[in-house]
Design a protein around this motif. Structure first.
Motif, PDB file in Angstrom:
ATOM      1  N   ASP A 171       0.859  -1.183   0.000  1.00  0.00           N
ATOM      2  CA  ASP A 171       0.000   0.000   0.000  1.00  0.00           C
ATOM      3  C   ASP A 171       0.900   1.239   0.000  1.00  0.00           C
ATOM      4  OD1 ASP A 171      -1.760   2.065   0.391  1.00  0.00           O
ATOM      5  OD2 ASP A 171      -2.721   1.208   2.155  1.00  0.00           O
ATOM      6  N   PRO A 172       0.883   2.021  -1.081  1.00  0.00           N
ATOM      7  CA  PRO A 172       1.777   3.187  -1.153  1.00  0.00           C
ATOM      8  C   PRO A 172       1.499   4.235  -0.085  1.00  0.00           C
ATOM      9  CG  PRO A 172       0.176   3.190  -2.952  1.00  0.00           C
ATOM     10  CD  PRO A 172       0.075   1.858  -2.296  1.00  0.00           C
ATOM     11  N   THR A 173       0.331   4.188   0.527  1.00  0.00           N
ATOM     12  CA  THR A 173       0.004   5.163   1.579  1.00  0.00           C
ATOM     13  C   THR A 173       0.319   4.636   2.972  1.00  0.00           C
ATOM     14  OG1 THR A 173      -2.289   4.389   1.823  1.00  0.00           O
ATOM     15  CG2 THR A 173      -1.859   6.054   0.122  1.00  0.00           C
ATOM     16  N   SER A 174       0.760   3.399   3.079  1.00  0.00           N
ATOM     17  CA  SER A 174       1.008   2.794   4.387  1.00  0.00           C
ATOM     18  C   SER A 174       2.231   3.409   5.057  1.00  0.00           C
ATOM     19  CB  SER A 174       1.219   1.286   4.233  1.00  0.00           C
ATOM     20  OG  SER A 174       1.601   0.708   5.471  1.00  0.00           O
ATOM     21  N   LYS A 175       2.149   3.596   6.361  1.00  0.00           N
ATOM     22  CA  LYS A 175       3.270   4.083   7.155  1.00  0.00           C
ATOM     23  C   LYS A 175       4.002   2.939   7.854  1.00  0.00           C
ATOM     24  CE  LYS A 175       2.064   8.305   6.182  1.00  0.00           C
ATOM     25  NZ  LYS A 175       2.855   9.107   5.202  1.00  0.00           N
ATOM     26  N   LEU A 176       3.537   1.716   7.637  1.00  0.00           N
ATOM     27  CA  LEU A 176       4.144   0.566   8.294  1.00  0.00           C
ATOM     28  C   LEU A 176       5.438   0.172   7.586  1.00  0.00           C
ATOM     29  CD1 LEU A 176       0.969  -1.640   8.858  1.00  0.00           C
ATOM     30  CD2 LEU A 176       2.166  -0.233  10.549  1.00  0.00           C
ATOM     31  N   PRO A 177       6.420  -0.325   8.327  1.00  0.00           N
ATOM     32  CA  PRO A 177       7.653  -0.798   7.690  1.00  0.00           C
ATOM     33  C   PRO A 177       7.386  -2.099   6.934  1.00  0.00           C
ATOM     34  CG  PRO A 177       7.678  -1.312  10.032  1.00  0.00           C
ATOM     35  CD  PRO A 177       6.445  -0.475   9.799  1.00  0.00           C
ATOM     36  N   ASN A 178       8.271  -2.401   6.008  1.00  0.00           N
ATOM     37  CA  ASN A 178       8.130  -3.639   5.253  1.00  0.00           C
ATOM     38  C   ASN A 178       8.388  -4.850   6.142  1.00  0.00           C
ATOM     39  OD1 ASN A 178       7.277  -3.033   2.683  1.00  0.00           O
ATOM     40  ND2 ASN A 178       9.332  -2.760   1.856  1.00  0.00           N
ATOM     41  N   ALA A 179       7.540  -5.842   6.005  1.00  0.00           N
ATOM     42  CA  ALA A 179       7.784  -7.173   6.550  1.00  0.00           C
ATOM     43  C   ALA A 179       7.765  -8.115   5.353  1.00  0.00           C
ATOM     44  CB  ALA A 179       6.712  -7.546   7.571  1.00  0.00           C
ATOM     45  N   TYR A 180       7.889  -9.420   5.610  1.00  0.00           N
ATOM     46  CA  TYR A 180       7.934 -10.368   4.509  1.00  0.00           C
ATOM     47  C   TYR A 180       6.959 -11.510   4.733  1.00  0.00           C
ATOM     48  CZ  TYR A 180      12.186  -8.034   2.983  1.00  0.00           C
ATOM     49  OH  TYR A 180      13.087  -7.094   2.551  1.00  0.00           O
ATOM     50  N   ILE A 181       6.430 -12.002   3.625  1.00  0.00           N
ATOM     51  CA  ILE A 181       5.656 -13.234   3.589  1.00  0.00           C
ATOM     52  C   ILE A 181       6.547 -14.289   2.963  1.00  0.00           C
ATOM     53  CG2 ILE A 181       3.607 -14.368   2.635  1.00  0.00           C
ATOM     54  CD1 ILE A 181       2.364 -11.524   2.425  1.00  0.00           C
ATOM     55  N   LEU A 182       6.608 -15.461   3.552  1.00  0.00           N
ATOM     56  CA  LEU A 182       7.435 -16.540   3.013  1.00  0.00           C
ATOM     57  C   LEU A 182       6.567 -17.374   2.068  1.00  0.00           C
ATOM     58  CD1 LEU A 182      10.214 -17.732   2.991  1.00  0.00           C
ATOM     59  CD2 LEU A 182       9.675 -19.020   5.055  1.00  0.00           C
ATOM     60  N   TYR A 183       6.745 -17.137   0.789  1.00  0.00           N
ATOM     61  CA  TYR A 183       5.850 -17.663  -0.251  1.00  0.00           C
ATOM     62  C   TYR A 183       6.427 -18.912  -0.896  1.00  0.00           C
ATOM     63  CZ  TYR A 183       3.194 -17.589  -4.676  1.00  0.00           C
ATOM     64  OH  TYR A 183       2.426 -17.921  -5.766  1.00  0.00           O
ATOM     65  N   HIS A 184       5.552 -19.885  -1.186  1.00  0.00           N
ATOM     66  CA  HIS A 184       5.938 -21.145  -1.829  1.00  0.00           C
ATOM     67  C   HIS A 184       5.284 -21.194  -3.217  1.00  0.00           C
ATOM     68  CE1 HIS A 184       5.720 -25.729  -2.201  1.00  0.00           C
ATOM     69  NE2 HIS A 184       7.012 -25.445  -2.117  1.00  0.00           N
ATOM     70  N   PRO A 185       6.006 -20.785  -4.282  1.00  0.00           N
ATOM     71  CA  PRO A 185       5.388 -20.645  -5.606  1.00  0.00           C
ATOM     72  C   PRO A 185       4.778 -21.921  -6.163  1.00  0.00           C
ATOM     73  CG  PRO A 185       7.521 -19.551  -5.544  1.00  0.00           C
ATOM     74  CD  PRO A 185       7.407 -20.333  -4.278  1.00  0.00           C
ATOM     75  N   LEU A 186       5.369 -23.076  -5.891  1.00  0.00           N
ATOM     76  CA  LEU A 186       4.847 -24.317  -6.471  1.00  0.00           C
ATOM     77  C   LEU A 186       3.404 -24.562  -6.069  1.00  0.00           C
ATOM     78  CD1 LEU A 186       5.237 -26.971  -8.032  1.00  0.00           C
ATOM     79  CD2 LEU A 186       6.142 -27.986  -5.934  1.00  0.00           C
ATOM     80  N   SER A 187       3.067 -24.344  -4.808  1.00  0.00           N
ATOM     81  CA  SER A 187       1.711 -24.578  -4.326  1.00  0.00           C
ATOM     82  C   SER A 187       0.863 -23.321  -4.344  1.00  0.00           C
ATOM     83  CB  SER A 187       1.753 -25.139  -2.898  1.00  0.00           C
ATOM     84  OG  SER A 187       2.282 -24.167  -2.003  1.00  0.00           O
ATOM     85  N   GLY A 188       1.523 -22.150  -4.389  1.00  0.00           N
ATOM     86  CA  GLY A 188       0.790 -20.897  -4.261  1.00  0.00           C
ATOM     87  C   GLY A 188       0.433 -20.573  -2.824  1.00  0.00           C
ATOM     88  N   ASN A 189       0.945 -21.351  -1.882  1.00  0.00           N
ATOM     89  CA  ASN A 189       0.654 -21.148  -0.464  1.00  0.00           C
ATOM     90  C   ASN A 189       1.789 -20.402   0.219  1.00  0.00           C
ATOM     91  OD1 ASN A 189      -1.914 -22.453  -0.294  1.00  0.00           O
ATOM     92  ND2 ASN A 189      -0.875 -24.422  -0.473  1.00  0.00           N
ATOM     93  N   CYS A 190       1.655 -20.193   1.507  1.00  0.00           N
ATOM     94  CA  CYS A 190       2.636 -19.455   2.298  1.00  0.00           C
ATOM     95  C   CYS A 190       3.068 -20.282   3.508  1.00  0.00           C
ATOM     96  CB  CYS A 190       2.051 -18.125   2.760  1.00  0.00           C
ATOM     97  SG  CYS A 190       1.637 -16.981   1.415  1.00  0.00           S
ATOM     98  N   ALA A 191       4.269 -19.996   3.973  1.00  0.00           N
ATOM     99  CA  ALA A 191       4.797 -20.709   5.142  1.00  0.00           C
ATOM    100  C   ALA A 191       4.199 -20.150   6.424  1.00  0.00           C
ATOM    101  CB  ALA A 191       6.313 -20.609   5.174  1.00  0.00           C
TER     102      ALA A 191
END
Length: 310
Positions: A171-191
């Motif tokens: 969100d370009p208007t967000s004031k929150l710092p970046n965090a990360y999502i641990l993404y698994h492309p093969l399944s399309g799911n997340c850790a």
């Protein structure tokens, strides 16, 4: 494609007529904002395909399109059903398309679908079949999004692979710092981290957040970090963040392998165990070097840290 010698002539295909057709299509759709790309030719194949003709006619066709419609992307397929483009390493496709090209190493948009042995996700067409194809009625399209009844998805789980793309991650208007999502492309799911503090694959709707300091992958604004217990064992979060096996780096040109080093100096990567509980284990890294002789499928080891500020 070639017309250089009698044995290479194809009476069913005239390259100049093909280029003329592409030129006419580019002219017709010039100025139509929804048209953003044109593909030259899909999945080149057959005994007459060869590298010299590929460079010759793909260059001519790309230039013809660009001259008629300079705002459209030119999509080029490789040889052998669009799985062969390695010849570009030694000889780039040098086409002068002016200032519209951002990277002078690759002067076109290269369309490559390397789907390996598991083709159930390599869908490329909306239809479920053809009314008529090669004089046969009807013909099932195994790469179609729909099944042969045209009523439901051919592979019901296919849309799960796009769940993260359908979410708002930045969100370009967000004031929150970046965090990360641990993404698994093969399944399309997340850790996710389960009740045993072990990593497993689950829905991106309830994904955990991570921070990455260039070495440790820290869990959800805590001091706990992602830690390997050794080859074949589940990866977990722990307080032991100073050990060698809690340091993670991208380990391949694709940047899709997250690897640590065990006590014996062996490089281990995150890997979907494909077990009933979808746990993530540390396993010997697969095909992390640019090695054309590596025939293993590394997709189960693909994990990506996707930035989010939402």
């Amino acid at each position: 494609m070639a017309k250089r010698s009698p044995q290479m002539v194809d009476r069913h295909f005239d390259p100049q007529e093909w280029i003329q057709g592409l030129n006419l299509a580019a002219e017709h759709f010039n100025g139509h904002a929804p048209i953003v790309a044109m593909s030259l030719r899909n999945e080149l194949r057959g005994p007459r395909q060869n590298v010299n003709d590929w460079y010759n006619y793909m260059s001519q066709a790309a230039l013809a399109i660009h001259k008629s419609n300079p705002n459209v992307l030119v999509v080029i397929s490789g040889l052998n059903y669009d799985t062969e483009l390695q010849f570009l390493r030694n000889k780039p496709l040098n086409i002068d398309l002016g200032s519209s090209v951002a990277d002078d190493r690759f002067l076109t948009c290269l369309q490559t679908y390397l789907v390996g042995n598991d083709l159930d996700w390599g869908l490329w067409a909306f239809q479920g079949g053809y009314y008529v194809n090669v004089d046969k009625v009807p013909v099932n399209e195994t790469f179609g999004v729909l099944d042969d009844t045209w009523l439901k998805l051919r592979y019901p789980n296919f849309t799960n692979k796009f769940q993260l793309l359908q979410r708002k991650n930045q969100d370009p208007t967000s004031k929150l710092p970046n965090a990360y999502i641990l993404y698994h492309p093969l399944s399309g799911n997340c850790a996710q981290v389960n009740n045993n503090n072990e990593l497993e694959i689950g829905s991106c709707a309830n994904q955990n957040k991570w921070t990455y300091n260039g070495s440790q992958i820290l869990f959800n604004n805590t001091s706990k970090c992602l830690t390997s217990a050794g080859e074949g064992f589940p990866v977990s979060v722990s307080d032991n963040c100073q050990s060698k096996n809690s340091s993670w780096q991208t380990a391949s040109l694709s940047k899709l392998h997250l690897a640590t080093v065990d006590q014996d100096g062996k490089q281990l990567c995150l890997q979907d165990s494909n077990s009933f509980n979808s746990s993530v284990v540390a396993s010997k890294c697969i095909c992390i070097n640019d090695d054309s002789l590596c025939l293993d499928d590394p997709q189960s080891q693909w994990f990506q840290l996707v930035a989010t500020n939402v």
